[in-house]
Design a protein around this motif. Structure first.
Motif, PDB file in Angstrom:
ATOM      1  N   THR A 121      26.138  36.522  38.682  1.00  0.00           N
ATOM      2  CA  THR A 121      25.593  35.181  38.914  1.00  0.00           C
ATOM      3  C   THR A 121      25.879  34.717  40.334  1.00  0.00           C
ATOM      4  O   THR A 121      24.994  34.211  41.032  1.00  0.00           O
ATOM      5  CB  THR A 121      26.196  34.186  37.909  1.00  0.00           C
ATOM      6  N   ASP A 164      19.475  40.359  45.471  1.00  0.00           N
ATOM      7  CA  ASP A 164      19.323  40.990  44.156  1.00  0.00           C
ATOM      8  C   ASP A 164      20.602  41.748  43.802  1.00  0.00           C
ATOM      9  O   ASP A 164      20.993  42.679  44.518  1.00  0.00           O
ATOM     10  CB  ASP A 164      18.134  41.953  44.163  1.00  0.00           C
ATOM     11  N   PRO A 165      21.249  41.393  42.693  1.00  0.00           N
ATOM     12  CA  PRO A 165      22.507  42.037  42.333  1.00  0.00           C
ATOM     13  C   PRO A 165      22.328  43.499  41.916  1.00  0.00           C
ATOM     14  O   PRO A 165      21.525  43.807  41.036  1.00  0.00           O
ATOM     15  CB  PRO A 165      23.016  41.198  41.147  1.00  0.00           C
ATOM     16  N   THR A 222      19.622  43.888  38.869  1.00  0.00           N
ATOM     17  CA  THR A 222      18.292  44.430  39.107  1.00  0.00           C
ATOM     18  C   THR A 222      18.304  45.949  39.287  1.00  0.00           C
ATOM     19  O   THR A 222      17.267  46.596  39.242  1.00  0.00           O
ATOM     20  CB  THR A 222      17.671  43.788  40.358  1.00  0.00           C
ATOM     21  N   GLY A 241      21.628  40.032  34.617  1.00  0.00           N
ATOM     22  CA  GLY A 241      20.804  39.814  35.803  1.00  0.00           C
ATOM     23  C   GLY A 241      20.854  40.897  36.850  1.00  0.00           C
ATOM     24  O   GLY A 241      20.315  40.730  37.948  1.00  0.00           O
ATOM     25  N   GLN A 267      20.278  36.135  33.497  1.00  0.00           N
ATOM     26  CA  GLN A 267      18.898  36.175  33.995  1.00  0.00           C
ATOM     27  C   GLN A 267      18.362  37.573  33.703  1.00  0.00           C
ATOM     28  O   GLN A 267      18.638  38.515  34.431  1.00  0.00           O
ATOM     29  CB  GLN A 267      18.858  35.857  35.490  1.00  0.00           C
ATOM     30  N   ARG A 275      23.877  36.468  43.136  1.00  0.00           N
ATOM     31  CA  ARG A 275      22.460  36.116  43.197  1.00  0.00           C
ATOM     32  C   ARG A 275      22.142  35.188  44.372  1.00  0.00           C
ATOM     33  O   ARG A 275      21.008  35.141  44.850  1.00  0.00           O
ATOM     34  CB  ARG A 275      22.036  35.474  41.871  1.00  0.00           C
TER      35      ARG A 275
END
Length: 317
Positions: A24, A31-32, A56, A54, A159, A27
């Motif tokens: 988080t 892009d993690p 990517t 989240g 996400q 971000r």
């Protein structure tokens, strides 16, 4: 957006909740990319949870025996990736994480922002300093600047993503590597791990003795499904083991609920817990500094208040 490397925090085959917090926070920078260092198959096991958090992309830095060595596999994997991609790195500011962060910063020639509580979109980070008395913003240079985020400092915001897994070949062992020959997990029974717990019941010198922790603090913690913590004073007096110490020279926690019983609230202790979402204090000294940061305070004898609370909580179950 550019990528940002996130070192996945895991132990004993379990993903730690700090990983979702790191993703988080990362971000804000891009892009993690979740970097999983471990035995073969570890990344695939965590892929679903990392995608939900989240991430990517997932980099599987895996090798036989990777879990047998201390710090070097994680540091080497991050240095290799950061040097190749020229992107920032985010790790958890745990005991191991701070050491890894320092190694990565030195070996990539980049700046390090340690024990931060937030990351801003402009690349700066937020620190809570002087025992939480001040909040400051700081910046670091370098193509692969490193951020070490305090566990529990932010709330994870999932996400959903569908990350692909990219393999990364790593070598383990060598002359500079430290091999783990034995692992003895902290004695905590069935209670949550201290830095992972949503509720923490902590005792100080006011508990009076080791028996006080056993008869008063632990029953309340068990009634709440909480972890047990202790102030430095309580640890110094041998009331409770040092592995449960909370404060500037102990562990940092940020649970949803923190109960402080018999703790005066010295700045050393407040530095380790004052980012807790809700703080409840029980202390017979109405002038105790801990009341300054309390959301709810009880002036009274913890040996009377805590057992009553334990009993009433038991009735609700």
């Amino acid at each position: 957006m550019s990528a940002v490397l996130v070192l996945v925090d895991h132990a004993n085959g379990e993903l730690k909740k700090t990983t979702a917090e790191l993703i988080t926070a990362a971000r804000a920078l891009g892009d993690p990319v979740a970097v999983v260092v471990g035995e073969p198959g570890t990344a695939e096991k965590f892929a679903g949870d990392l995608g939900a958090a989240g991430a990517t992309e997932i980099v599987a830095a895996e090798a036989e025996g990777a879990s047998k060595y201390l710090l070097t596999p994680q540091a080497d994997a991050l240095v290799a990736l950061a040097s190749e991609r020229q992107v920032p790195v985010v790790v958890a500011a745990t005991t191991a994480g701070r050491e890894i962060a320092a190694r990565v910063a030195v070996l990539t020639g980049s700046g390090l922002l340690s024990d931060i509580i937030a990351i801003n979109e402009d690349g700066t980070a937020v620190h809570s300093i002087f025992g939480g008395e001040f909040t400051v913003t700081a910046a670091a240079g370098g193509d692969s600047r490193v951020y070490a985020l305090r566990p529990g400092a932010i709330d994870a915001q999932p996400q959903e993503a569908s990350p692909a897994i990219t393999p990364l070949e790593i070598a383990v062992g060598g002359d500079q590597a430290v091999e783990i020959v034995e692992y003895n997990p902290p004695a905590g029974g069935d209670r949550p791990e201290l830095t992972e717990a949503k509720i923490v019941v902590s005792g100080g010198r006011g508990v009076g003795s080791a028996d006080g922790f056993t008869s008063v603090i632990e029953p309340l913690a068990d009634a709440l499904g909480a972890a047990v913590g202790a102030s430095r004073a309580a640890v110094d007096d041998d009331y409770y083991p040092g592995q449960f110490q909370i404060g500037q020279t102990g562990k940092t926690v940020s649970p949803d609920l923190y109960l402080a019983l018999g703790i005066s609230g010295a700045i050393q202790h407040k530095a380790g817990m004052q980012t807790s979402k809700n703080i409840v204090v029980v202390n017979k000294d109405e002038e105790a500094p801990i009341f300054e940061i309390a959301d709810f305070g009880v002036v009274g004898d913890l040996h009377k208040v805590a057992p009553q609370a334990t009993e009433e909580i038991g009735k609700l179950k």
